[in-house]
Enzyme design. Structure first.
Site, PDB file in Angstrom:
ATOM      1  N   PHE A  10       0.751   5.469   0.692  1.00  0.00           N
ATOM      2  CA  PHE A  10       0.255   6.365   1.821  1.00  0.00           C
ATOM      3  C   PHE A  10      -1.105   7.054   1.514  1.00  0.00           C
ATOM      4  CE2 PHE A  10       4.380   7.673   4.412  1.00  0.00           C
ATOM      5  CZ  PHE A  10       4.658   6.440   4.842  1.00  0.00           C
ATOM      6  N   HIS A  12      15.604   7.151   0.674  1.00  0.00           N
ATOM      7  CA  HIS A  12      14.848   6.773   1.886  1.00  0.00           C
ATOM      8  C   HIS A  12      15.578   5.340   2.334  1.00  0.00           C
ATOM      9  CE1 HIS A  12      11.465   9.772   0.978  1.00  0.00           C
ATOM     10  NE2 HIS A  12      12.525  10.336   1.324  1.00  0.00           N
ATOM     11  N   PRO A  44       0.965  -1.239  -0.104  1.00  0.00           N
ATOM     12  CA  PRO A  44       0.107  -0.012  -0.009  1.00  0.00           C
ATOM     13  C   PRO A  44       0.803   1.392  -0.231  1.00  0.00           C
ATOM     14  CG  PRO A  44      -0.055  -1.134   2.012  1.00  0.00           C
ATOM     15  CD  PRO A  44       0.690  -1.940   1.499  1.00  0.00           C
TER      16      PRO A  44
HETATM   17  P1  NAD Z   1       2.083   8.763  -1.797  1.00  0.00           P
HETATM   18  O1  NAD Z   1       1.200   7.591  -0.660  1.00  0.00           O
HETATM   19  O2  NAD Z   1       1.895  10.249  -1.086  1.00  0.00           O
HETATM   20  O3  NAD Z   1       1.312   8.936  -2.996  1.00  0.00           O
HETATM   21  C1  NAD Z   1       1.417   7.943  -3.900  1.00  0.00           C
HETATM   22  C2  NAD Z   1       0.895   8.159  -5.447  1.00  0.00           C
HETATM   23  O4  NAD Z   1       0.823   7.152  -6.312  1.00  0.00           O
HETATM   24  C3  NAD Z   1      -0.447   9.022  -5.148  1.00  0.00           C
HETATM   25  O5  NAD Z   1      -0.571  10.080  -6.061  1.00  0.00           O
HETATM   26  C4  NAD Z   1      -1.276   7.641  -6.113  1.00  0.00           C
HETATM   27  O6  NAD Z   1      -2.084   8.460  -6.909  1.00  0.00           O
HETATM   28  C5  NAD Z   1      -0.138   7.402  -6.968  1.00  0.00           C
HETATM   29  N1  NAD Z   1      -0.580   5.679  -7.277  1.00  0.00           N
HETATM   30  C6  NAD Z   1      -0.571   4.586  -6.337  1.00  0.00           C
HETATM   31  N2  NAD Z   1      -0.908   3.682  -7.086  1.00  0.00           N
HETATM   32  C7  NAD Z   1      -0.690   3.911  -8.456  1.00  0.00           C
HETATM   33  C8  NAD Z   1      -0.532   3.162  -9.598  1.00  0.00           C
HETATM   34  N3  NAD Z   1      -0.727   1.838  -9.534  1.00  0.00           N
HETATM   35  N4  NAD Z   1      -0.232   3.607 -10.820  1.00  0.00           N
HETATM   36  C9  NAD Z   1      -0.166   4.944 -11.020  1.00  0.00           C
HETATM   37  N5  NAD Z   1      -0.059   6.051  -9.902  1.00  0.00           N
HETATM   38  C10 NAD Z   1      -0.421   5.331  -8.433  1.00  0.00           C
HETATM   39  O7  NAD Z   1       3.366   8.248  -1.778  1.00  0.00           O
HETATM   40  P2  NAD Z   1       4.773   9.168  -1.958  1.00  0.00           P
HETATM   41  O8  NAD Z   1       4.852  10.419  -2.809  1.00  0.00           O
HETATM   42  O9  NAD Z   1       5.855   8.118  -2.137  1.00  0.00           O
HETATM   43  O10 NAD Z   1       5.192   9.379  -0.523  1.00  0.00           O
HETATM   44  C11 NAD Z   1       5.003   8.530   0.587  1.00  0.00           C
HETATM   45  C12 NAD Z   1       6.241   8.229   1.250  1.00  0.00           C
HETATM   46  O11 NAD Z   1       6.105   7.018   2.073  1.00  0.00           O
HETATM   47  C13 NAD Z   1       7.603   8.099   0.560  1.00  0.00           C
HETATM   48  O12 NAD Z   1       8.687   8.515   1.156  1.00  0.00           O
HETATM   49  C14 NAD Z   1       7.715   6.601   0.191  1.00  0.00           C
HETATM   50  O13 NAD Z   1       8.975   6.085  -0.019  1.00  0.00           O
HETATM   51  C15 NAD Z   1       7.083   6.055   1.435  1.00  0.00           C
HETATM   52  N6  NAD Z   1       6.207   4.587   1.287  1.00  0.00           N
HETATM   53  C16 NAD Z   1       7.006   3.908   0.592  1.00  0.00           C
HETATM   54  C17 NAD Z   1       6.526   2.621   0.320  1.00  0.00           C
HETATM   55  C18 NAD Z   1       7.499   1.603  -0.281  1.00  0.00           C
HETATM   56  O14 NAD Z   1       8.628   1.347  -0.377  1.00  0.00           O
HETATM   57  N7  NAD Z   1       6.759   0.613  -1.036  1.00  0.00           N
HETATM   58  C19 NAD Z   1       5.170   2.335   0.534  1.00  0.00           C
HETATM   59  C20 NAD Z   1       4.284   3.554   1.446  1.00  0.00           C
HETATM   60  C21 NAD Z   1       5.158   4.472   1.733  1.00  0.00           C
END
Ligand code: NAD
Length: 244
Positions: A30, A116, A28
């Site tokens: 955020f 990060h 998931p």
């Molecule tokens: P965010 O959750 O703020 O935003 C995610 C964005 O991705 C949203 O705009 C959403 O519309 C878009 N999105 C989601 N699924 C998508 C898809 N399948 N196709 C296209 N777009 C899609 O995330 P952020 O801006 O990366 O900030 C969150 C912070 O938390 C970051 O520092 C991140 O590294 C960290 N985080 C990391 C993970 C991971 O390592 N997988 C997971 C959760 C949070």
């Protein structure tokens, strides 16, 4: 120009991604409706993943960390795989990621700038002995300790309030400044200082791929702003560019 035409004409592509890159692998993000903000926790994820919370509520931090951030059995998705292939073809020069899941490397990408850190690396705060993520995941202790010196074993991730890994920001600025095509994908651009990097792009072609539109316009001359699933875009790209 279409995405295919831009990629065909570019040989210095840089990709800047966030949590949305890995949602189709089952991790998931955020801020989406099914993201961590909308799950029922006592604190928002950015509070739990802060240095202050880690220091003051260490057990709670590890509970969340084991539950949500060490995701077992996840695999790279179409986006991770296509990016690795674009690098192999010499078109893509760097993946800059805010993610901590290590999936770009698992897909085969070589030049990955992790802003990060990564949950795949863990270390003892005291003696710096390294541990795999399974050590934290499988530990019987609520807070895992080092087998050698008894220090706390923590993930090598940048918590809110901590410095980015040495050199990561500078490497990202350099890659972005040299790029002629910049893909910003799967990020709400709300987490700083990482989000501020996007303004360093001065090249020719900007592409934004996000399921939900950004709150602001990145550039008045966006070549492409696509609102939808990244997996769909990269699956098409894979066929168009014969990446296989
Ligand atoms: P965010 O959750 O703020 O935003 C995610 C964005 O991705 C949203 O705009 C959403 O519309 C878009 N999105 C989601 N699924 C998508 C898809 N399948 N196709 C296209 N777009 C899609 O995330 P952020 O801006 O990366 O900030 C969150 C912070 O938390 C970051 O520092 C991140 O590294 C960290 N985080 C990391 C993970 C991971 O390592 N997988 C997971 C959760 C949070």
């Amino acid at each position: 120009m279409t995405l295919q035409e831009i990629i065909d004409s570019s040989d210095n592509i840089v990709f800047f991604g966030g949590a949305g890159v890995s949602t189709e692998s089952g991790i998931p993000d955020f801020r989406s409706v099914d993201g961590l903000y909308n799950m029922k926790y006592d604190y928002p994820p950015e509070t739990i993943l802060s240095h202050t919370f880690f220091m003051n509520n260490t057990e709670e931090f590890y509970k969340f960390y084991r539950d949500k951030l060490i995701v077992k059995g996840v695999k790279p998705n179409k986006a991770h795989i296509a990016l690795a292939k674009l690098e192999e073809k010499g078109k893509l020069k760097a993946v800059i990621t805010q993610n901590i899941d290590g999936l770009h490397q698992l897909a085969g990408s070589k030049n990955v700038i992790e802003l990060h850190g990564a949950t795949t690396r863990n270390y003892c705060e005291k003696c710096r002995k390294k541990y795999p993520s399974d050590y934290i995941y499988e530990s019987k202790e609520a807070v895992p300790h080092c087998t050698v010196c008894g220090g706390i074993v923590r993930p090598d991730v940048t918590l809110y309030g901590e410095q980015l890994p040495a050199g990561a920001y500078e490497s990202a600025v350099k890659a972005i400044k040299e790029a002629d095509m910049f893909i910003v994908a799967g990020t709400s651009l709300k987490v700083y200082p990482a989000a501020g990097l996007v303004w360093d792009f001065k090249g020719n072609h900007l592409v934004v791929l996000n399921r939900e539109p950004l709150d602001f316009k990145l550039d008045a001359q966006n070549d492409i702003e696509y609102t939808g699933s990244m997996g769909d875009v990269f699956a098409k790209l894979d066929k168009m560019l014969h990446l296989g």
